[in-house]
Scaffold this motif. Structure first.
Motif, PDB file in Angstrom:
ATOM      1  N   GLY A 154      61.308  -6.478  12.173  1.00  2.00           N
ATOM      2  CA  GLY A 154      60.420  -5.395  11.386  1.00  2.00           C
ATOM      3  C   GLY A 154      59.546  -6.151  10.041  1.00  2.00           C
ATOM      4  O   GLY A 154      58.354  -5.697  10.039  1.00  2.00           O
ATOM      5  N   CYS A 155      60.084  -7.071   9.507  1.00  2.00           N
ATOM      6  CA  CYS A 155      59.512  -7.870   8.290  1.00  2.00           C
ATOM      7  C   CYS A 155      58.051  -8.478   8.943  1.00  2.00           C
ATOM      8  O   CYS A 155      57.039  -8.311   8.359  1.00  2.00           O
ATOM      9  CB  CYS A 155      60.291  -8.756   7.494  1.00  2.00           C
ATOM     10  SG  CYS A 155      61.589  -7.869   6.652  1.00  2.00           S
ATOM     11  N   VAL A 156      58.395  -9.326   9.987  1.00  2.22           N
ATOM     12  CA  VAL A 156      57.313  -9.714  10.817  1.00  2.22           C
ATOM     13  C   VAL A 156      56.205  -8.933  11.205  1.00  2.22           C
ATOM     14  O   VAL A 156      54.983  -9.150  11.100  1.00  2.22           O
ATOM     15  CB  VAL A 156      57.706 -10.727  12.067  1.00  2.22           C
ATOM     16  CG1 VAL A 156      56.486 -11.309  12.832  1.00  2.22           C
ATOM     17  CG2 VAL A 156      58.650 -11.888  11.654  1.00  2.22           C
ATOM     18  N   THR A 157      56.598  -7.652  11.796  1.00  2.00           N
ATOM     19  CA  THR A 157      55.758  -6.653  12.053  1.00  2.00           C
ATOM     20  C   THR A 157      54.729  -6.336  11.027  1.00  2.00           C
ATOM     21  O   THR A 157      53.371  -5.928  11.081  1.00  2.00           O
ATOM     22  CB  THR A 157      56.282  -5.496  12.834  1.00  2.00           C
ATOM     23  OG1 THR A 157      57.121  -5.878  13.901  1.00  2.00           O
ATOM     24  CG2 THR A 157      55.492  -4.561  13.204  1.00  2.00           C
ATOM     25  N   CYS A 158      55.357  -5.980   9.756  1.00  2.00           N
ATOM     26  CA  CYS A 158      54.664  -5.668   8.788  1.00  2.00           C
ATOM     27  C   CYS A 158      53.763  -6.713   8.218  1.00  2.00           C
ATOM     28  O   CYS A 158      52.402  -6.347   7.794  1.00  2.00           O
ATOM     29  CB  CYS A 158      55.550  -5.305   7.386  1.00  2.00           C
ATOM     30  SG  CYS A 158      56.565  -3.824   7.876  1.00  2.00           S
ATOM     31  N   LEU A 159      53.955  -7.773   8.167  1.00  2.00           N
ATOM     32  CA  LEU A 159      53.147  -8.924   7.965  1.00  2.00           C
ATOM     33  C   LEU A 159      51.835  -8.952   8.978  1.00  2.00           C
ATOM     34  O   LEU A 159      50.788  -9.192   8.447  1.00  2.00           O
ATOM     35  CB  LEU A 159      53.899 -10.042   7.828  1.00  2.00           C
ATOM     36  CG  LEU A 159      52.977 -11.457   7.484  1.00  2.00           C
ATOM     37  CD1 LEU A 159      52.484 -11.522   6.198  1.00  2.00           C
ATOM     38  CD2 LEU A 159      53.963 -12.852   7.516  1.00  2.00           C
ATOM     39  N   ILE A 160      52.227  -8.904  10.142  1.00  2.00           N
ATOM     40  CA  ILE A 160      51.002  -9.079  11.245  1.00  2.00           C
ATOM     41  C   ILE A 160      50.118  -7.834  10.974  1.00  2.00           C
ATOM     42  O   ILE A 160      48.789  -7.849  11.068  1.00  2.00           O
ATOM     43  CB  ILE A 160      51.783  -8.788  12.454  1.00  2.00           C
ATOM     44  CG1 ILE A 160      52.372 -10.064  12.740  1.00  2.00           C
ATOM     45  CG2 ILE A 160      50.653  -8.399  13.568  1.00  2.00           C
ATOM     46  CD1 ILE A 160      53.358 -10.132  14.128  1.00  2.00           C
ATOM     47  N   ALA A 161      50.684  -6.489  10.396  1.00  2.00           N
ATOM     48  CA  ALA A 161      49.806  -5.467  10.291  1.00  2.00           C
ATOM     49  C   ALA A 161      48.722  -5.748   9.157  1.00  2.00           C
ATOM     50  O   ALA A 161      47.589  -5.345   9.230  1.00  2.00           O
ATOM     51  CB  ALA A 161      50.853  -4.346   9.962  1.00  2.00           C
ATOM     52  N   VAL A 162      49.369  -6.437   7.971  1.00  2.00           N
ATOM     53  CA  VAL A 162      48.491  -6.634   7.214  1.00  2.00           C
ATOM     54  C   VAL A 162      47.317  -7.518   7.428  1.00  2.00           C
ATOM     55  O   VAL A 162      46.098  -7.512   7.143  1.00  2.00           O
ATOM     56  CB  VAL A 162      49.120  -7.180   5.641  1.00  2.00           C
ATOM     57  CG1 VAL A 162      48.340  -7.658   4.545  1.00  2.00           C
ATOM     58  CG2 VAL A 162      50.090  -6.178   5.058  1.00  2.00           C
ATOM     59  N   VAL A 163      47.567  -8.529   8.161  1.00  2.00           N
ATOM     60  CA  VAL A 163      46.811  -9.759   8.476  1.00  2.00           C
ATOM     61  C   VAL A 163      45.655  -9.175   9.713  1.00  2.00           C
ATOM     62  O   VAL A 163      44.277  -9.195   9.512  1.00  2.00           O
ATOM     63  CB  VAL A 163      47.461 -10.899   9.486  1.00  2.00           C
ATOM     64  CG1 VAL A 163      46.519 -11.755   9.946  1.00  2.00           C
ATOM     65  CG2 VAL A 163      48.219 -11.588   8.266  1.00  2.00           C
ATOM     66  N   ASN A 164      46.069  -8.136  10.476  1.00  4.82           N
ATOM     67  CA  ASN A 164      45.126  -7.452  11.415  1.00  4.82           C
ATOM     68  C   ASN A 164      44.515  -6.707  10.811  1.00  4.82           C
ATOM     69  O   ASN A 164      43.125  -6.138  11.655  1.00  4.82           O
ATOM     70  CB  ASN A 164      45.904  -7.336  12.806  1.00  4.82           C
ATOM     71  CG  ASN A 164      46.427  -8.073  13.791  1.00  4.82           C
ATOM     72  OD1 ASN A 164      45.431  -8.567  14.580  1.00  4.82           O
ATOM     73  ND2 ASN A 164      47.602  -8.571  13.704  1.00  4.82           N
ATOM     74  N   TRP A 165      44.701  -6.066   9.689  1.00  5.93           N
ATOM     75  CA  TRP A 165      43.704  -5.055   9.031  1.00  5.93           C
ATOM     76  C   TRP A 165      42.261  -5.928   9.062  1.00  5.93           C
ATOM     77  O   TRP A 165      41.402  -5.439   9.002  1.00  5.93           O
ATOM     78  CB  TRP A 165      44.202  -4.785   7.741  1.00  5.93           C
ATOM     79  CG  TRP A 165      43.107  -3.900   6.971  1.00  5.93           C
ATOM     80  CD1 TRP A 165      42.063  -4.445   6.102  1.00  5.93           C
ATOM     81  CD2 TRP A 165      43.121  -2.450   6.736  1.00  5.93           C
ATOM     82  NE1 TRP A 165      41.491  -3.302   5.447  1.00  5.93           N
ATOM     83  CE2 TRP A 165      41.925  -2.290   5.920  1.00  5.93           C
ATOM     84  CE3 TRP A 165      43.927  -1.469   7.251  1.00  5.93           C
ATOM     85  CZ2 TRP A 165      41.981  -0.860   5.522  1.00  5.93           C
ATOM     86  CZ3 TRP A 165      43.760  -0.193   6.714  1.00  5.93           C
ATOM     87  CH2 TRP A 165      42.642   0.109   5.883  1.00  5.93           C
ATOM     88  N   TYR A 166      42.233  -7.096   8.579  1.00  2.00           N
ATOM     89  CA  TYR A 166      40.899  -7.801   8.444  1.00  2.00           C
ATOM     90  C   TYR A 166      40.349  -8.637   9.550  1.00  2.00           C
ATOM     91  O   TYR A 166      39.415  -8.970   9.817  1.00  2.00           O
ATOM     92  CB  TYR A 166      41.365  -9.055   7.542  1.00  2.00           C
ATOM     93  CG  TYR A 166      41.672  -8.427   6.054  1.00  2.00           C
ATOM     94  CD1 TYR A 166      40.774  -8.106   5.178  1.00  2.00           C
ATOM     95  CD2 TYR A 166      43.046  -8.640   5.846  1.00  2.00           C
ATOM     96  CE1 TYR A 166      41.296  -7.668   3.774  1.00  2.00           C
ATOM     97  CE2 TYR A 166      43.592  -8.031   4.501  1.00  2.00           C
ATOM     98  CZ  TYR A 166      42.776  -7.732   3.408  1.00  2.00           C
ATOM     99  OH  TYR A 166      43.012  -7.107   2.353  1.00  2.00           O
ATOM    100  N   LEU A 167      41.404  -8.599  10.788  1.00  2.00           N
ATOM    101  CA  LEU A 167      40.970  -9.398  12.076  1.00  2.00           C
ATOM    102  C   LEU A 167      40.628  -8.517  13.075  1.00  2.00           C
ATOM    103  O   LEU A 167      39.818  -8.982  14.036  1.00  2.00           O
ATOM    104  CB  LEU A 167      41.977 -10.447  12.318  1.00  2.00           C
ATOM    105  CG  LEU A 167      42.419 -11.413  11.322  1.00  2.00           C
ATOM    106  CD1 LEU A 167      43.659 -12.167  12.085  1.00  2.00           C
ATOM    107  CD2 LEU A 167      41.072 -12.253  11.395  1.00  2.00           C
TER     108      LEU A 167
END
Length: 457
Positions: A175-188
């Motif tokens: 779940g923590c990894v998923t939240c981090l990926i969400a933030v990164v993909n906002w820009y990608l």
């Protein structure tokens, strides 16, 4: 290639983490979740799997409409962060009731991921070049299945750290990894071609010329009221496309949710079970990419749905007829056939049906309906493998085999429908129908229902 590089990695990572967060409950079950929450017997565990699909099915079409209005990078990132947060909370549940609540919200946030990504992919590629991309994207589920077992075997060794069982750490860390990926993909995550800032004028004109006949005009505004959405369902092929996905989803989810449970009956320990679940997924990845390349090369979709379905059916057949403990290797080998068949077919269904829908409106609604209705099969799958049927699980295999046959029948019906429509339109054009009087706006409104449009099969 620049489009592939910008689009595919982002969507693949999003869908991989989506599927992983959805099915890791199967890994958690083997690591002691059922015992700790008191859901060893009965159908409470199956209900926890099933409840995910209720919001997941209900909100598919509204989600795709929101994706169009808000833009893909906003909506997909928001949904990803939402289900990542829910997954962390799922690692903290103490009762079956709280597990049910988290599974509901997990389904609600994940509802936008697959139809949104499929719709976005369809607006960037021509039909003749799409299958490899669709399969590469859909194979994220296979990677999730493989990595899910590998991650669970590693995370499971954290059992007891800070007083948490290993199954809880599976949910919390992923779940923590998923939240981090969400933030990164906002820009990608790229938006639709007409909204992307990294396309220059010449590239935009090239895409407009290339995609115009298949996806409709590259324009941002699309009217999507109740009348427009309801109008899509006047085409009977929309329902056939959903039915063929429905049948395949039953077989695919049946394996995805219960693979660790099935392999565990072969006498392996908890960690070894997780590791043994990886090779069938790896084989399915290779098989699906071969099917995709052949489908694009021969420019045929139907044949490359039927062949994998037959392979999957042979796997179910072996599992139904071989129940001797002395033939565990044969049973385990049948799981390879099952995964290769089920997970090679679904991407072809998504591409074939989705890329046959012309225009933004029909593609927004049609792809969401196919995936939403198709995932009703997930509800059937959650009750396919019941505790009372262990260790043979004959009913589960019979259900998977039956729905595979149903999927093949619907695929054939869809082929015949597309062929009939093309022949009818050829006759209208040959007889000099009033197509010359059709305006560009009318053609855009009709999408693939326009007499000038031809279906691929």
């Amino acid at each position: 290639m620049d489009i592939d590089f910008r689009l595919l990695p982002c969507l693949c990572v999003l869908y991989m983490i989506t599927f992983l967060d959805r099915v890791n409950i199967g890994n958690a079950a083997v690591l002691g979740m059922r015992e700790e929450l008191g859901i060893i017997s009965g159908t409470k565990y199956n209900a926890a799997l099933m409840i995910f699909f209720i919001p997941y099915i209900l909100f598919e079409i509204p989600s795709n409409i929101l994706l169009k209005k808000l833009s893909p990078h906003v909506w997909l990132s928001f949904c990803t962060f939402g289900f990542g947060l829910v997954l962390i909370l799922q690692g903290l549940v103490t009762t079956w009731k709280t597990l049910m609540v988290t599974r509901w919200f997990l389904g609600m946030f994940e509802t936008g991921m697959l139809p949104g990504c499929v719709y976005l992919l369809g607006m960037w590629y021509k039909r003749s070049e799409a299958q490899k991309r669709y399969t590469f994207f859909a194979n994220s589920t296979i990677l999730a299945g493989a990595f899910g077992g590998l991650l669970a075997s590693a995370i499971g060794k954290m059992d007891g750290i800070r007083g948490y069982r290993g199954w809880r750490w599976v949910f919390i860390i992923e779940g923590c990894v998923t939240c981090l990926i969400a933030v990164v993909n906002w820009y990608l995550v790229p938006d639709f071609p007409e909204d992307c800032k990294w396309l220059n004028k010449r590239e935009m004109e090239y895409l407009r010329d290339k995609l115009g006949r298949e996806t409709g005009k590259l324009e941002g505004k699309v009217k999507l009221g109740v009348r427009e959405v309801a109008g899509v369902f006047r085409d009977w092929k929309i329902f056939v496309g959903a039915f063929m996905m429905f049948g395949q989803v039953v077989a695919a989810y049946g394996y995805a949710f219960f693979a660790p449970t099935i392999i565990h009956t072969y006498g392996y320990g908890e960690i070894k079970t997780q590791l043994y679940s990886i090779p069938p997924w790896a084989a399915a990845y290779a098989a699906s990419m071969v099917i995709a390349c052949l489908s694009d090369y021969f420019r045929n979709r139907y044949i490359f749905t039927i062949l994998p379905i037959l392979v999957g059916m042979s796997g179910f057949g072996i599992l139904l007829n071989v129940d001797d403990p002395n033939h565990r290797n044969l049973q385990y080998g049948a799981l390879f056939l099952l995964t290769c068949g089920c997970y090679s077919t679904a991407p072809v269904f998504l591409c074939w049906f989705g890329m046959n829908l012309g225009g933004h409106r029909r593609r927004i609604v049609g792809t969401a309906f196919q995936i939403g209705f198709g995932n009703i099969g997930g509800i059937v799958a959650t009750y396919s493998f019941l505790e009372k049927d262990a260790p043979l699980y004959r009913n589960g295999y019979i259900i998977g085999l039956s729905f595979s046959c149903f999927s093949a029948a619907m695929s054939t019906l869809y082929l015949l429908g597309c062929w009939y429509e093309n022949r009818k339109r050829d006759r209208v054009m040959a007889e000099g129908g009033a197509t010359s009087e059709m305006t560009a706006q009318e053609e855009e409104e009709l999408g693939d229902l326009a007499v000038t449009y031809r279906y691929a099969y």
